[in-house]
Design a protein around this motif. Structure first.
Motif, short mmCIF file in Angstrom:
data_model
loop_
_atom_site.label_atom_id
_atom_site.label_comp_id
_atom_site.label_asym_id
_atom_site.label_seq_id
_atom_site.Cartn_x
_atom_site.Cartn_y
_atom_site.Cartn_z
N MET A 103 0.85 -1.20 0.00
CA MET A 103 0.00 0.00 0.00
C MET A 103 0.88 1.24 0.00
O MET A 103 1.66 1.47 0.90
CB MET A 103 -0.89 0.02 1.24
N ASP A 104 0.74 2.08 -1.04
CA ASP A 104 1.59 3.26 -1.16
C ASP A 104 0.83 4.49 -0.71
O ASP A 104 -0.18 4.85 -1.32
CB ASP A 104 2.06 3.43 -2.62
N GLN A 105 1.30 5.12 0.34
CA GLN A 105 0.66 6.33 0.83
C GLN A 105 1.57 7.54 0.65
O GLN A 105 1.58 8.47 1.43
CB GLN A 105 0.29 6.18 2.31
N ALA A 124 0.06 10.93 0.95
CA ALA A 124 -0.69 11.21 2.17
C ALA A 124 -0.74 12.71 2.40
O ALA A 124 0.18 13.43 2.04
CB ALA A 124 -0.03 10.53 3.36
N GLY A 149 3.54 3.40 3.64
CA GLY A 149 2.34 2.61 3.95
C GLY A 149 2.66 1.29 4.60
O GLY A 149 1.75 0.49 4.86
N ASP A 150 3.94 1.05 4.89
CA ASP A 150 4.35 -0.22 5.50
C ASP A 150 4.50 -0.05 7.02
O ASP A 150 4.82 1.03 7.51
CB ASP A 150 5.69 -0.68 4.93
N ARG A 159 6.64 5.76 7.76
CA ARG A 159 5.46 4.89 7.70
C ARG A 159 4.38 5.51 6.82
O ARG A 159 3.73 4.82 6.03
CB ARG A 159 4.92 4.63 9.10
N ALA A 160 4.18 6.84 6.94
CA ALA A 160 3.17 7.51 6.12
C ALA A 160 3.53 7.48 4.64
O ALA A 160 2.67 7.35 3.78
CB ALA A 160 2.99 8.95 6.60
#
Length: 229
Positions: A1-3, A6, A104-105, A100-101
């Motif tokens: 999941m790529d954020q 964000a 996404g990991d 993390r943001a």
């Protein structure tokens, strides 16, 4: 999941925190450089005829002016080191959350290890470096780890494993006695601490710059994120 896209509000102010951490590291390094100068002064003055300050069996002779000033220097240095630690940990927490943001990991290390990783035996040999490396790779995938990170950690491990530098096991009076009789090992240790602080400053700067670059590249067109960087 790529954020990576964000919202800016999800990002922590890592650039300012990084600058403060760099300043803290340089202040701590300066404090240890001054400490080294005082140890050279003690070595040059030579041990007084009354012997070392700590004379054993709980007996301590009155300190002379140079010894008293060394106590002051070490106290100031200890306070600056605590400030450095607080600023560094604040930066590391923000760096980790931003990583993390962006990716996404889930971070490789639990958040509690940001603090406990420095003091729990055995894991403190690699967890703190691992947290920095994990955050860097999540922030800047495919980029090479800055060499300053490994230099900083190598110098830190020397101090940790040999009991020198900021992890002296001796009391201040015992260190004064060592300065009189075996000054050069203390001065070498001080040089290593100063070098580690300088390398740490370069490492923080390089890792922060990589994350800020990614944050700026990921921001939505037309938005302003200067306040969170």
């Amino acid at each position: 999941m790529d954020q990576s896209a964000a919202p800016a509000s999800a990002h922590r102010p890592v650039q300012l925190s990084g600058r403060l951490a760099v300043g803290g590291l340089l202040l701590a390094g300066l404090a240890w450089a001054v400490r080294g100068v005082w140890e050279i002064r003690l070595a040059m003055a030579g041990e007084p005829a009354a012997g070392p300050p700590d004379q054993g069996n709980g007996v301590h002779r009155p300190l002379n002016s140079l010894e008293n000033s060394y106590h002051l220097v070490t106290s100031v240095g200890g306070a600056l080191t605590l400030l450095c630690a607080a600023l560094f940990l604040s930066w590391l927490l923000k760096l980790r959350e931003n990583a993390r943001a962006l990716s996404g990991d889930t971070p490789k290390y639990l958040g509690i290890w940001v603090f406990l990783g420095w003091i729990v035996p055995v894991v403190n040999l690699w967890f703190p470096r691992g947290i920095v490396v994990d955050a860097f790779r999540s922030s800047a995938p495919g980029r090479r780890l800055p060499a300053s990170v490994n230099v900083w950690w190598g110098l830190w491990l020397i101090g940790l494993l040999t009991g020198v530098g900021i992890v002296y096991r001796d009391s201040t009076d015992q260190i004064i006695a060592r300065a009189y009789t075996e000054g050069w090992p203390l001065q070498l240790c001080d040089a290593l601490v100063v070098a580690a602080a300088c390398a740490g400053a370069f490492a923080v700067r390089a890792v922060t710059a990589a994350q800020v670059e990614r944050l700026r590249a990921a921001r939505p067109t037309g938005t302003r994120v200067a306040e969170v960087l």
